[in-house]
Write a protein that holds these residues in place. Structure first.
Motif, PDB file in Angstrom:
ATOM      1  N   ARG A  55      17.388   0.515   8.729  1.00  0.00           N
ATOM      2  CA  ARG A  55      17.195   1.201   7.442  1.00  0.00           C
ATOM      3  C   ARG A  55      18.483   1.172   6.627  1.00  0.00           C
ATOM      4  N   ILE A  56      18.344   0.785   5.373  1.00  0.00           N
ATOM      5  CA  ILE A  56      19.477   0.858   4.455  1.00  0.00           C
ATOM      6  C   ILE A  56      19.128   1.875   3.371  1.00  0.00           C
ATOM      7  N   THR A  57      20.147   2.465   2.779  1.00  0.00           N
ATOM      8  CA  THR A  57      19.943   3.523   1.797  1.00  0.00           C
ATOM      9  C   THR A  57      20.785   3.285   0.554  1.00  0.00           C
ATOM     10  N   GLY A  58      20.361   3.882  -0.538  1.00  0.00           N
ATOM     11  CA  GLY A  58      21.146   3.925  -1.749  1.00  0.00           C
ATOM     12  C   GLY A  58      21.625   5.345  -1.964  1.00  0.00           C
ATOM     13  N   ASP A  59      22.915   5.514  -2.150  1.00  0.00           N
ATOM     14  CA  ASP A  59      23.490   6.847  -2.379  1.00  0.00           C
ATOM     15  C   ASP A  59      23.057   7.832  -1.301  1.00  0.00           C
ATOM     16  N   LYS A  60      23.163   7.406  -0.043  1.00  0.00           N
ATOM     17  CA  LYS A  60      22.848   8.227   1.133  1.00  0.00           C
ATOM     18  C   LYS A  60      21.390   8.708   1.149  1.00  0.00           C
ATOM     19  N   GLY A  61      20.526   7.946   0.529  1.00  0.00           N
ATOM     20  CA  GLY A  61      19.108   8.270   0.560  1.00  0.00           C
ATOM     21  C   GLY A  61      18.539   8.729  -0.760  1.00  0.00           C
ATOM     22  N   GLY A  69      14.473   9.207  -6.015  1.00  0.00           N
ATOM     23  CA  GLY A  69      13.929  10.355  -6.730  1.00  0.00           C
ATOM     24  C   GLY A  69      12.528  10.730  -6.322  1.00  0.00           C
ATOM     25  N   ASN A  70      12.165  10.451  -5.075  1.00  0.00           N
ATOM     26  CA  ASN A  70      10.817  10.762  -4.578  1.00  0.00           C
ATOM     27  C   ASN A  70       9.729  10.147  -5.458  1.00  0.00           C
ATOM     28  N   ALA A  71       9.996   8.923  -5.922  1.00  0.00           N
ATOM     29  CA  ALA A  71       9.064   8.247  -6.837  1.00  0.00           C
ATOM     30  C   ALA A  71       8.060   7.370  -6.097  1.00  0.00           C
ATOM     31  N   GLY A  72       7.754   7.742  -4.861  1.00  0.00           N
ATOM     32  CA  GLY A  72       6.713   7.026  -4.134  1.00  0.00           C
ATOM     33  C   GLY A  72       7.206   6.363  -2.867  1.00  0.00           C
ATOM     34  N   THR A  73       6.265   5.992  -2.031  1.00  0.00           N
ATOM     35  CA  THR A  73       6.536   5.294  -0.772  1.00  0.00           C
ATOM     36  C   THR A  73       5.570   4.137  -0.642  1.00  0.00           C
ATOM     37  N   LEU A  74       6.090   2.959  -0.339  1.00  0.00           N
ATOM     38  CA  LEU A  74       5.256   1.767  -0.218  1.00  0.00           C
ATOM     39  C   LEU A  74       5.482   1.083   1.113  1.00  0.00           C
ATOM     40  N   ARG A  75       4.383   0.687   1.741  1.00  0.00           N
ATOM     41  CA  ARG A  75       4.424  -0.083   2.979  1.00  0.00           C
ATOM     42  C   ARG A  75       4.087  -1.537   2.647  1.00  0.00           C
ATOM     43  N   MET A  76       4.858  -2.465   3.207  1.00  0.00           N
ATOM     44  CA  MET A  76       4.665  -3.895   2.931  1.00  0.00           C
ATOM     45  C   MET A  76       4.305  -4.614   4.223  1.00  0.00           C
ATOM     46  N   THR A  77       3.120  -5.221   4.236  1.00  0.00           N
ATOM     47  CA  THR A  77       2.601  -5.885   5.439  1.00  0.00           C
ATOM     48  C   THR A  77       1.996  -7.237   5.061  1.00  0.00           C
ATOM     49  N   ASP A  78       1.484  -7.923   6.074  1.00  0.00           N
ATOM     50  CA  ASP A  78       0.781  -9.198   5.878  1.00  0.00           C
ATOM     51  C   ASP A  78       1.611 -10.212   5.100  1.00  0.00           C
ATOM     52  N   TRP A  79       2.906 -10.236   5.369  1.00  0.00           N
ATOM     53  CA  TRP A  79       3.776 -11.206   4.703  1.00  0.00           C
ATOM     54  C   TRP A  79       3.342 -12.626   5.060  1.00  0.00           C
ATOM     55  N   GLY A  80       3.152 -13.457   4.029  1.00  0.00           N
ATOM     56  CA  GLY A  80       2.792 -14.853   4.242  1.00  0.00           C
ATOM     57  C   GLY A  80       1.345 -15.085   4.638  1.00  0.00           C
ATOM     58  N   SER A  93       0.840  -1.192   0.000  1.00  0.00           N
ATOM     59  CA  SER A  93       0.000   0.000   0.000  1.00  0.00           C
ATOM     60  C   SER A  93       0.875   1.241   0.000  1.00  0.00           C
ATOM     61  N   GLY A  94       0.427   2.242  -0.744  1.00  0.00           N
ATOM     62  CA  GLY A  94       1.200   3.480  -0.818  1.00  0.00           C
ATOM     63  C   GLY A  94       1.131   4.059  -2.208  1.00  0.00           C
ATOM     64  N   THR A  95       2.195   4.735  -2.610  1.00  0.00           N
ATOM     65  CA  THR A  95       2.211   5.414  -3.906  1.00  0.00           C
ATOM     66  C   THR A  95       3.406   4.992  -4.742  1.00  0.00           C
ATOM     67  N   VAL A  96       3.184   4.962  -6.054  1.00  0.00           N
ATOM     68  CA  VAL A  96       4.251   4.691  -7.017  1.00  0.00           C
ATOM     69  C   VAL A  96       4.145   5.725  -8.128  1.00  0.00           C
ATOM     70  N   VAL A  97       5.236   6.403  -8.436  1.00  0.00           N
ATOM     71  CA  VAL A  97       5.268   7.363  -9.528  1.00  0.00           C
ATOM     72  C   VAL A  97       5.960   6.701 -10.713  1.00  0.00           C
ATOM     73  N   SER A  98       5.248   6.586 -11.814  1.00  0.00           N
ATOM     74  CA  SER A  98       5.786   5.939 -13.002  1.00  0.00           C
ATOM     75  C   SER A  98       5.384   6.727 -14.240  1.00  0.00           C
ATOM     76  N   GLY A  99       6.365   7.097 -15.057  1.00  0.00           N
ATOM     77  CA  GLY A  99       6.069   7.852 -16.271  1.00  0.00           C
ATOM     78  C   GLY A  99       5.401   9.174 -16.003  1.00  0.00           C
ATOM     79  N   GLY A 100       5.704   9.784 -14.861  1.00  0.00           N
ATOM     80  CA  GLY A 100       5.110  11.065 -14.520  1.00  0.00           C
ATOM     81  C   GLY A 100       3.725  10.972 -13.913  1.00  0.00           C
ATOM     82  N   THR A 101       3.214   9.761 -13.775  1.00  0.00           N
ATOM     83  CA  THR A 101       1.885   9.555 -13.199  1.00  0.00           C
ATOM     84  C   THR A 101       2.008   8.922 -11.823  1.00  0.00           C
ATOM     85  N   THR A 102       1.249   9.441 -10.862  1.00  0.00           N
ATOM     86  CA  THR A 102       1.256   8.887  -9.512  1.00  0.00           C
ATOM     87  C   THR A 102       0.102   7.905  -9.353  1.00  0.00           C
ATOM     88  N   TYR A 103       0.445   6.685  -8.931  1.00  0.00           N
ATOM     89  CA  TYR A 103      -0.555   5.655  -8.675  1.00  0.00           C
ATOM     90  C   TYR A 103      -0.600   5.392  -7.167  1.00  0.00           C
TER      91      TYR A 103
END
Length: 252
Positions: free
Chosen positions: A190-196, A218-229, A68-78
């Motif tokens: 928390r791990i990061t790529g290129d210092k965040g 690149g601020n291309a969205g934030t996703l939360r991952m839950t209910d694993w398994g 759940s959350g947001t994904v920015v792809s091709g300039g569109t936010t989902y």
């Protein structure tokens, strides 16, 4: 015997006693502070690359997940709220104010939306502006998306656990660690790529090291991952609730 001051825990007394040994010449670390990895799965002590590898492995072997959350792809936010497993997925997607429901069972992809969504799609496909008879007919129905239709490729990825996670969990740039955090009561590292700037990923320090929170590069969205398994029911809609256009959707 000296009485233990009221409110001082057994653990605090133990730590104080251990630190007191340092005075006699015994070298100790962590005096005056708690070990953030104590009682965890130990992943926080690993390198950033090793943490990422364990998180990807845990995600890949899990039978199901909720994203759940947001994904920015091709300039569109989902905005997503999807439940996924190996056989398909189901959930809601919202983009540019239009929301729709996706359901995939095996190779069969179904899309359910209101008349406004289908009228918008029809205009994109060259149809007349405003509501159409087709849009009214499709409202609230599960429309079976043909595998050869452009919409199939456009939307099926949102229902594919492996494809979606493989594309999302990679961080860009040099990997690093950004300390201990907490997400919805779950301790994380928390791990990061290129210092965040290349993205951030919080990995659970409790039990299996599942990914918990992803901040895309690149601020291309934030996703939360839950209910694993956690399994969920996945079945094709009833025939009376389904419209099958055959080779191509009218909006395409």
């Amino acid at each position: 015997m000296t009485a233990i001051p009221q409110g001082l825990t057994r653990r605090a007394v133990t730590v104080a006693a251990m630190c007191a040994l340092a005075v006699t010449g015994t070298a100790l670390t962590g005096c005056g502070s708690e070990d953030p990895d104590a009682g965890t799965n130990g992943v926080g002590k690993l390198s950033a690359a090793a943490i990422q590898a364990k998180a990807k492995k845990a995600a890949g072997t899990a039978s199901a997940v909720r994203l759940s959350g947001t994904v920015v792809s091709g300039g569109t936010t989902y905005t997503l709220d999807m439940r996924l497993k190996s056989g398909g997925g189901t959930g809601s997607v919202t983009s540019k104010g239009a929301g729709f429901h996706l359901l995939r069972v095996g190779e069969h992809l179904f899309l359910k939306a209101d008349a406004a969504f289908w009228a918008h799609e029809d205009r994109k496909g060259g149809g007349k502006p405003g509501g159409t008879a087709a849009a009214d007919k499709l409202e609230g129905m599960y429309v079976k998306v043909p595998t050869g239709d452009p919409a199939y490729k456009r939307f099926s990825g949102f229902t594919d656990k492996d494809v979606l996670l493989d594309g999302l969990l990679g961080l860009h740039g040099a990997l690093g660690k950004d300390g201990h955090h907490e997400q919805s009561g779950v301790p994380t590292i928390r791990i990061t790529g290129d210092k965040g700037s290349g993205g951030t990923l919080d990995v659970s320090l409790r039990g299996t090291p599942y990914p918990v929170l992803l901040g895309r590069a690149g601020n291309a969205g934030t996703l939360r991952m839950t209910d694993w398994g956690k399994d969920f029911k996945l079945a094709e809609p009833a025939r009376k609730d389904t419209v099958d256009y055959g080779q191509q959707l009218p909006s395409s």
